[in-house]
Scaffold this motif. Structure first.
Motif, PDB file in Angstrom:
ATOM      1  N   LEU A  67     -12.672 -44.095  30.658  1.00 18.41           N
ATOM      2  CA  LEU A  67     -11.954 -44.755  31.750  1.00 18.41           C
ATOM      3  C   LEU A  67     -11.261 -46.020  31.257  1.00 18.41           C
ATOM      4  CD1 LEU A  67     -11.601 -44.364  34.867  1.00 18.41           C
ATOM      5  CD2 LEU A  67     -13.518 -45.938  35.144  1.00 18.41           C
ATOM      6  N   GLU A  68     -11.994 -46.856  30.526  1.00 13.09           N
ATOM      7  CA  GLU A  68     -11.407 -48.102  30.045  1.00 13.09           C
ATOM      8  C   GLU A  68     -10.325 -47.845  28.995  1.00 13.09           C
ATOM      9  OE1 GLU A  68     -13.830 -51.513  29.241  1.00 13.09           O
ATOM     10  OE2 GLU A  68     -15.489 -50.729  30.438  1.00 13.09           O
ATOM     11  N   GLU A  69     -10.533 -46.843  28.153  1.00 13.67           N
ATOM     12  CA  GLU A  69      -9.494 -46.500  27.171  1.00 13.67           C
ATOM     13  C   GLU A  69      -8.204 -46.075  27.874  1.00 13.67           C
ATOM     14  OE1 GLU A  69     -11.329 -43.484  24.839  1.00 13.67           O
ATOM     15  OE2 GLU A  69     -12.267 -44.887  23.431  1.00 13.67           O
ATOM     16  N   ALA A  70      -8.352 -45.284  28.944  1.00 11.14           N
ATOM     17  CA  ALA A  70      -7.174 -44.832  29.689  1.00 11.14           C
ATOM     18  C   ALA A  70      -6.493 -45.997  30.398  1.00 11.14           C
ATOM     19  CB  ALA A  70      -7.575 -43.757  30.690  1.00 11.14           C
ATOM     20  N   MET A  71      -7.285 -46.893  30.972  1.00  8.14           N
ATOM     21  CA  MET A  71      -6.710 -48.069  31.616  1.00  8.14           C
ATOM     22  C   MET A  71      -5.900 -48.888  30.625  1.00  8.14           C
ATOM     23  SD  MET A  71      -9.964 -49.291  33.917  1.00  8.14           S
ATOM     24  CE  MET A  71     -10.496 -48.368  35.379  1.00  8.14           C
ATOM     25  N   ARG A  72      -6.484 -49.091  29.457  1.00  3.52           N
ATOM     26  CA  ARG A  72      -5.793 -49.881  28.440  1.00  3.52           C
ATOM     27  C   ARG A  72      -4.514 -49.190  27.952  1.00  3.52           C
ATOM     28  NH1 ARG A  72      -8.829 -54.113  26.537  1.00  3.52           N
ATOM     29  NH2 ARG A  72     -11.022 -54.095  27.174  1.00  3.52           N
ATOM     30  N   SER A  73      -4.560 -47.869  27.830  1.00  5.31           N
ATOM     31  CA  SER A  73      -3.350 -47.167  27.389  1.00  5.31           C
ATOM     32  C   SER A  73      -2.237 -47.324  28.418  1.00  5.31           C
ATOM     33  CB  SER A  73      -3.653 -45.687  27.133  1.00  5.31           C
ATOM     34  OG  SER A  73      -3.887 -44.976  28.333  1.00  5.31           O
ATOM     35  N   PHE A  74      -2.592 -47.301  29.715  1.00 10.76           N
ATOM     36  CA  PHE A  74      -1.588 -47.516  30.758  1.00 10.76           C
ATOM     37  C   PHE A  74      -0.999 -48.915  30.642  1.00 10.76           C
ATOM     38  CE2 PHE A  74      -0.159 -48.999  34.868  1.00 10.76           C
ATOM     39  CZ  PHE A  74       0.542 -47.928  35.390  1.00 10.76           C
ATOM     40  N   TRP A  75      -1.863 -49.902  30.493  1.00 14.12           N
ATOM     41  CA  TRP A  75      -1.394 -51.279  30.382  1.00 14.12           C
ATOM     42  C   TRP A  75      -0.485 -51.448  29.165  1.00 14.12           C
ATOM     43  CZ3 TRP A  75      -7.114 -52.683  31.359  1.00 14.12           C
ATOM     44  CH2 TRP A  75      -7.347 -52.817  32.733  1.00 14.12           C
ATOM     45  N   THR A  76      -0.880 -50.858  28.036  1.00 12.97           N
ATOM     46  CA  THR A  76      -0.066 -50.959  26.827  1.00 12.97           C
ATOM     47  C   THR A  76       1.310 -50.342  27.044  1.00 12.97           C
ATOM     48  OG1 THR A  76      -2.019 -50.918  25.397  1.00 12.97           O
ATOM     49  CG2 THR A  76       0.094 -50.321  24.389  1.00 12.97           C
ATOM     50  N   GLU A  77       1.330 -49.167  27.676  1.00 12.04           N
ATOM     51  CA  GLU A  77       2.590 -48.471  27.913  1.00 12.04           C
ATOM     52  C   GLU A  77       3.482 -49.210  28.905  1.00 12.04           C
ATOM     53  OE1 GLU A  77       1.289 -44.684  29.266  1.00 12.04           O
ATOM     54  OE2 GLU A  77       0.405 -44.130  27.327  1.00 12.04           O
ATOM     55  N   ASN A  78       2.897 -50.086  29.707  1.00 12.21           N
ATOM     56  CA  ASN A  78       3.656 -50.782  30.739  1.00 12.21           C
ATOM     57  C   ASN A  78       3.793 -52.282  30.479  1.00 12.21           C
ATOM     58  OD1 ASN A  78       4.300 -48.866  33.251  1.00 12.21           O
ATOM     59  ND2 ASN A  78       2.350 -48.218  32.331  1.00 12.21           N
ATOM     60  N   GLU A 111      -0.987 -49.882  41.165  1.00  6.33           N
ATOM     61  CA  GLU A 111      -2.405 -49.500  41.089  1.00  6.33           C
ATOM     62  C   GLU A 111      -2.600 -48.000  41.238  1.00  6.33           C
ATOM     63  OE1 GLU A 111      -6.873 -50.567  42.567  1.00  6.33           O
ATOM     64  OE2 GLU A 111      -5.237 -51.133  43.908  1.00  6.33           O
ATOM     65  N   GLU A 112      -1.869 -47.361  42.120  1.00  2.56           N
ATOM     66  CA  GLU A 112      -2.099 -45.927  42.292  1.00  2.56           C
ATOM     67  C   GLU A 112      -1.658 -45.147  41.059  1.00  2.56           C
ATOM     68  OE1 GLU A 112       1.812 -44.862  45.097  1.00  2.56           O
ATOM     69  OE2 GLU A 112      -0.121 -45.357  46.033  1.00  2.56           O
ATOM     70  N   ARG A 113      -0.610 -45.591  40.379  1.00  2.00           N
ATOM     71  CA  ARG A 113      -0.213 -44.923  39.139  1.00  2.00           C
ATOM     72  C   ARG A 113      -1.247 -45.160  38.035  1.00  2.00           C
ATOM     73  NH1 ARG A 113       3.911 -46.906  36.732  1.00  2.00           N
ATOM     74  NH2 ARG A 113       4.351 -48.747  38.028  1.00  2.00           N
ATOM     75  N   TRP A 114      -1.779 -46.364  37.976  1.00  2.12           N
ATOM     76  CA  TRP A 114      -2.810 -46.724  37.000  1.00  2.12           C
ATOM     77  C   TRP A 114      -4.088 -45.916  37.224  1.00  2.12           C
ATOM     78  CZ3 TRP A 114      -7.144 -49.942  38.543  1.00  2.12           C
ATOM     79  CH2 TRP A 114      -7.938 -50.423  37.486  1.00  2.12           C
ATOM     80  N   LEU A 115      -4.501 -45.798  38.474  1.00  2.00           N
ATOM     81  CA  LEU A 115      -5.708 -45.031  38.772  1.00  2.00           C
ATOM     82  C   LEU A 115      -5.508 -43.541  38.517  1.00  2.00           C
ATOM     83  CD1 LEU A 115      -7.175 -46.706  41.981  1.00  2.00           C
ATOM     84  CD2 LEU A 115      -8.366 -46.352  39.803  1.00  2.00           C
ATOM     85  N   ALA A 116      -4.371 -43.015  38.903  1.00  2.00           N
ATOM     86  CA  ALA A 116      -4.104 -41.596  38.669  1.00  2.00           C
ATOM     87  C   ALA A 116      -4.139 -41.287  37.169  1.00  2.00           C
ATOM     88  CB  ALA A 116      -2.750 -41.208  39.259  1.00  2.00           C
ATOM     89  N   HIS A 117      -3.557 -42.162  36.371  1.00  2.94           N
ATOM     90  CA  HIS A 117      -3.574 -42.000  34.916  1.00  2.94           C
ATOM     91  C   HIS A 117      -5.006 -42.015  34.385  1.00  2.94           C
ATOM     92  CE1 HIS A 117      -2.276 -42.716  30.709  1.00  2.94           C
ATOM     93  NE2 HIS A 117      -3.272 -43.587  30.664  1.00  2.94           N
ATOM     94  N   SER A 118      -5.816 -42.952  34.867  1.00  3.25           N
ATOM     95  CA  SER A 118      -7.174 -43.127  34.348  1.00  3.25           C
ATOM     96  C   SER A 118      -8.102 -42.001  34.792  1.00  3.25           C
ATOM     97  CB  SER A 118      -7.723 -44.484  34.809  1.00  3.25           C
ATOM     98  OG  SER A 118      -6.870 -45.540  34.382  1.00  3.25           O
TER      99      SER A 118
END
Length: 438
Positions: A142-153, A246-253
């Motif tokens: 979960l945290e890895e996915a969150m971080r990947s979203f943040w990095t990409e954005n 947030e909804e895009r971030w959560l869907a990604h994670s």
């Protein structure tokens, strides 16, 4: 002793590729079954389980393993062989050597049916259970996915201080600590420092770190120390930009968790994990209050939802749309932090929101008031001493862009993801008003 210089450790998940080879394994002896001429041991490591077999004709090895107790930490060498009749992967390891590295007491202090309090008292044992192992694998994904979203954005990571010279939220429910002849406070959130970064031109920031609330609550979803996930974003138009993020971030994670662990979650928790559909439904607080009235539930507070209200609203929206997420927007200013921006057309309402998931709030967010004069006025309206807020207010005296953000409880996300009854089932070590140990 083991041949450390010639045989490197393998993990159990690799064994199907190592049939016919000698291996070195390390793990816990989950079960031991003795027969007249043979001994069978189930070895467990962080990747799975395998059956070990030992011929008692080997007297020296027998002498070592006679002392073995369940849950002892053991390192072995042996030959991997195909065994289609064995349920654990259709293979087994014929033992050659064994080293009992950590002998367990013969009687375990708990089992999987023990109470949650006992689980926490003996966390070094309960963490070994498959469901608990899975929780922290999911947390990692979960945290890895969150971080990947943040990095990409385009986000940058912060590590803000947890010792503060003033309060970080409302001023209540803070832990005061002695600090070289004065008093410091444990941070309730990185809120002020996120906004300092925005004023400093960083535009998009996040942090995953500890937060502290001196709240005398004994519910299944509150902890006095918890892991908070925080984001802050500059140059937004309003709080709807934040909800979209947030909804895009959560869907990604959640998608990443479903892909990596969906089958195992279904097996161990009986929960289906699927990526949420976008956009999430949204209703205002006033609409939520009116809906609850039609459902026969009157709120005790005029400015906030209660736990039962959150549950009822989520069930109502799920029945109406099939959606498990629900944003509640435009909360009354009376119940929100002083720095939440007010609506120009209805100043008694804020540009703020909460996100409910499966009947529980997991997020609070808002557009912030970035204009110095209005921020001072809103703090004064609450009766706050401006000198206590001087460091924070200084952030806005030299120009700050429109911005906003949110705080998300990591353990609450895990709790809703896995549909557990208590936040303590998905927390490494619980901290409550009555628990400071272990």
């Amino acid at each position: 002793m083991l041949e450390k210089s010639t045989l490197k450790r393998s993990v159990i998940a690799q064994l199907p590729m190592l049939v016919g080879q000698r291996v070195r394994l390390c793990g816990f002896a989950e079960a031991i079954r003795d027969q007249k001429r043979m001994r069978f041991i189930v070895l467990r490591d962080h990747t799975g389980k395998v059956q070990l077999t030992q011929s008692k004709d080997d007297l020296s090895l027998t002498a070592v393993l006679d002392a073995l107790t369940p849950e002892s930490a053991v390192a072995i060498t042996g030959l991997v062989t195909s065994a289609p009749g064995v349920k654990l992967g259709g293979l087994e390891v014929s033992l050659e050597t064994a080293d009992i590295c950590g002998l367990a007491d013969a009687r375990s202090p708990i089992d999987e049916e023990s109470s949650l309090d006992k689980w926490i008292d003996h966390r070094q044992v309960s963490l070994r259970y498959p469901r608990q192992q899975l929780v922290f694998s999911i947390q990692t994904t979960l945290e890895e996915a969150m971080r990947s979203f943040w990095t990409e954005n385009g986000f940058r990571e912060l590590h803000s201080p947890k010792l503060m010279g003033t309060f970080s939220e409302s001023g209540s429910e803070v832990f005061a600590v002695k600090y070289f002849g004065t008093t410091a406070f444990l941070a309730q959130s990185p809120q002020f420092y996120k906004q300092m970064a925005i004023a400093g031109g960083m535009e998009r920031v996040f942090e995953i770190g500890p937060a502290f609330r001196a709240e005398p609550s004994f519910t299944s979803r509150h902890e006095t120390e918890f892991t908070s996930i925080d984001m802050e974003v500059a140059w937004i138009d309003d709080h709807y930009d934040l909800m979209d993020l947030e909804e895009r971030w959560l869907a990604h994670s959640v998608s990443a968790v479903a892909k990596a662990h969906g089958t195992t979650i279904k097996e161990l928790f009986d929960v289906e994990i699927s990526p949420p559909k976008l956009p999430f439904p949204k209703i205002t607080f006033e609409q939520a209050r009116e809906t609850l009235g039609t459902l026969g539930h009157d709120l005790q507070k005029s400015h906030d939802l209660d736990a039962e209200g959150e549950r009822l609203l989520s069930e109502w929206m799920a029945a109406k749309t099939g959606h498990e997420f629900l944003f509640i927007t435009d909360y009354p200013a009376k119940g929100r932090a002083f720095y939440h921006m007010r609506r120009d057309d209805e100043p008694h309402l804020t540009k703020g929101f909460d996100l409910l998931w499966r009947g529980m709030e997991i997020t609070t967010g808002a557009q912030r008031e970035h204009r110095y004069d209005r921020l001072v006025a809103q703090a004064s309206e609450r009766g706050y001493k401006l000198n206590a807020l001087s460091d924070y207010l200084e952030f806005f005296r030299y120009g700050c862009p429109p911005h906003g953000g949110m705080g998300v409880g990591l353990a609450r996300v895990l709790m809703r993801l896995l549909k557990t009854d208590s936040i303590r089932e998905v927390t490494l070590l619980s901290r409550t008003p009555k628990r400071l140990r272990p």
